[in-house]
Motif scaffolding. Sequence first.
Motif, PDB file in Angstrom:
ATOM      1  N   ARG A 269      -6.612 -13.740  17.625  1.00  0.00           N
ATOM      2  CA  ARG A 269      -5.225 -13.251  17.574  1.00  0.00           C
ATOM      3  C   ARG A 269      -4.357 -14.178  16.719  1.00  0.00           C
ATOM      4  O   ARG A 269      -3.493 -13.726  15.956  1.00  0.00           O
ATOM      5  CB  ARG A 269      -4.641 -13.166  18.992  1.00  0.00           C
ATOM      6  N   VAL A 272      -4.905 -13.637  12.988  1.00  0.00           N
ATOM      7  CA  VAL A 272      -4.150 -12.458  12.535  1.00  0.00           C
ATOM      8  C   VAL A 272      -2.670 -12.803  12.421  1.00  0.00           C
ATOM      9  O   VAL A 272      -2.005 -12.473  11.438  1.00  0.00           O
ATOM     10  CB  VAL A 272      -4.371 -11.273  13.502  1.00  0.00           C
ATOM     11  N   VAL A 308      -5.525  -5.924  17.866  1.00  0.00           N
ATOM     12  CA  VAL A 308      -5.291  -6.237  16.439  1.00  0.00           C
ATOM     13  C   VAL A 308      -5.980  -5.232  15.511  1.00  0.00           C
ATOM     14  O   VAL A 308      -5.869  -5.354  14.287  1.00  0.00           O
ATOM     15  CB  VAL A 308      -5.757  -7.678  16.100  1.00  0.00           C
ATOM     16  N   GLN A 310      -5.382  -2.097  14.788  1.00  0.00           N
ATOM     17  CA  GLN A 310      -4.491  -1.305  13.942  1.00  0.00           C
ATOM     18  C   GLN A 310      -3.994  -2.131  12.757  1.00  0.00           C
ATOM     19  O   GLN A 310      -3.917  -1.644  11.624  1.00  0.00           O
ATOM     20  CB  GLN A 310      -3.304  -0.799  14.766  1.00  0.00           C
ATOM     21  N   THR A 311      -3.692  -3.409  13.017  1.00  0.00           N
ATOM     22  CA  THR A 311      -3.255  -4.307  11.936  1.00  0.00           C
ATOM     23  C   THR A 311      -4.355  -4.454  10.897  1.00  0.00           C
ATOM     24  O   THR A 311      -4.097  -4.449   9.678  1.00  0.00           O
ATOM     25  CB  THR A 311      -2.898  -5.692  12.521  1.00  0.00           C
ATOM     26  N   GLU A 314      -4.556  -1.309   8.813  1.00  0.00           N
ATOM     27  CA  GLU A 314      -3.457  -1.252   7.844  1.00  0.00           C
ATOM     28  C   GLU A 314      -3.704  -2.192   6.663  1.00  0.00           C
ATOM     29  O   GLU A 314      -3.190  -1.973   5.562  1.00  0.00           O
ATOM     30  CB  GLU A 314      -2.142  -1.609   8.537  1.00  0.00           C
ATOM     31  N   GLY A 315      -4.529  -3.232   6.896  1.00  0.00           N
ATOM     32  CA  GLY A 315      -4.879  -4.151   5.822  1.00  0.00           C
ATOM     33  C   GLY A 315      -6.008  -3.649   4.937  1.00  0.00           C
ATOM     34  O   GLY A 315      -6.413  -4.334   3.990  1.00  0.00           O
TER      35      GLY A 315
END
Length: 557
Positions: A269, A272, A308, A310-311, A314-315
């Motif tokens: 975490r 990220v 994390v 979804q993050t 999106e990357g």
Amino acid sequence: MAEDSEPIVDTDSANHWLSRARQLVPTALDKSRAATGFPGRWKAIVSKLERVPPCLSDLSSHHCFAKNALCTELLQSVTNALADALELANRSSEQPCIGKLQMQSDLDALSGKLDLALRDCSLMIKTGVLGDAALPPVAARSHEPLAPAQSNVCELLARLQISHVEAKHRAVDGLLELMREDEQIVLSVLDRSNIAALVQLLTATAPKVREKTATVICLLVESGRCEKLLVSEGVLPPLIRMAESGSPVGREKAVVSLQRLSMSADTARSIVGHGGVRPLIEICQTGDSICQSAAAGALKNLTAVPEVRQTLAEGGIIRVMIDLLDRGIVLGTKEYAAQCLQNLTASNESLRRSVILEGGPRSLLAYLDGPLPQESAAGALRNLVSLISADALLSLGLLPRLVHVLKDGSLGAKQAAASTICRISSSSEMKKLIGEFGCAPLLVRMLETKSNSAREVAAQAIASLISCPQNSREVKKDEKSVPSLVQLLDPSPQNTARKYAISCLLSLSSSKRCKKLMISYGAVGYLKKLNGMDVAGAKKLLERLQRGKLRSLFSRK
């Protein structure tokens, strides 16, 4: 009469340099106060010179003062700085005055030297570096004699916290050499202050120092002994920056360290949160094979943390992982990519649809064609099949891949394949096709494994297929089907497969031969216990078998 010989002065001793420094301080102060030009700079220098006597007193009163070379080196630095102050003060009053720019530069350099000397002196006293370099805490507590190698390590670790950049560079070199020879010697004396000093060197101005420090930290991380300390001392941001823009060697060591550190969910975490996703994804696209594999491994660890995902999506992780599956050189890198996709599709329907839209199923199926199919790709496909039409699955070639996995895959892959069969067996036509590819006998073999979860999913898959007459005939023909299913009637709490075993045996009980086999392998005894536990279907199957037994008795009479 012979004259008395003069006492020999040890010019390399700490006491000698302490005496020299104490002699120079009053003169340096007087001259600096009287210096002309640049009054602001001279005022700052005077302020620093006034702090030198208390530092010298603190240093000389330490019980380890005369016991190691660090004190001597520090006092030499202090003495040199005091001599520089005297020289500059004298030059400032000369006529004509030297160039202003040169004097300004020299004053700034002197101020920096004094800052470094004062900081190092304070560090040696307050952080225990001086004592550490003379005797490590472990040896001090145990009262055991200090091994030469340990003594060397302690001095090197102390040098990381004090002195100038070049000295720290040499200390990192020595530490790296010792780590490669015997890392346990280093680990035995390492503490928080040493870790903090190493982490600070990751941002040193000299690229070589950063690179070698990253190598030391990578070795420490791989030892499995310092991860929490490193993270708590702030190692993640400089490692991420090095992964993004370091030298080739520094970049490799940084990414390998991040891969290992990211195995902790909390650290994942943090990676990220510190912006580690973008550089890791970029390395997967452009890095060499070692960096690419380590970056993919780190991203695999990040995708194991649900919040994390979804993050990461999106990357751009989905497209990159599919590309690695298609074009990756190292097999381990492809496996990490498949594991990423398995994690991403574990619970989020939106991410599942994204993987499908990017062409993930075709790449996963191609990866399964390897000689030993692994759980990752099979698991990712299991997560996706419910969102893909039956026709599309057949055109992609899913069924022959499932057969290959059931024959040659790892146990985890076989479980995922059996679970996939359960999910796609919604129509009689699909059940028939699965049977025609020969899945039923392979599922029966899975009933013999020691893994309870594998037996359960295999029994569930058989139960879903057996309603098709062709599949039922295949299972009846298999000599191991009834004995294996009867064993799954075991009433122990660990056995979670019994409800599917009962369903299968009920379907097979229409065959007299199968009923006789069930009775001969002890099904009645199991079913009586299960009936007493009110397990669904147990009473019905028991009645069928007991009717068969009664008819058999009457026919004998």
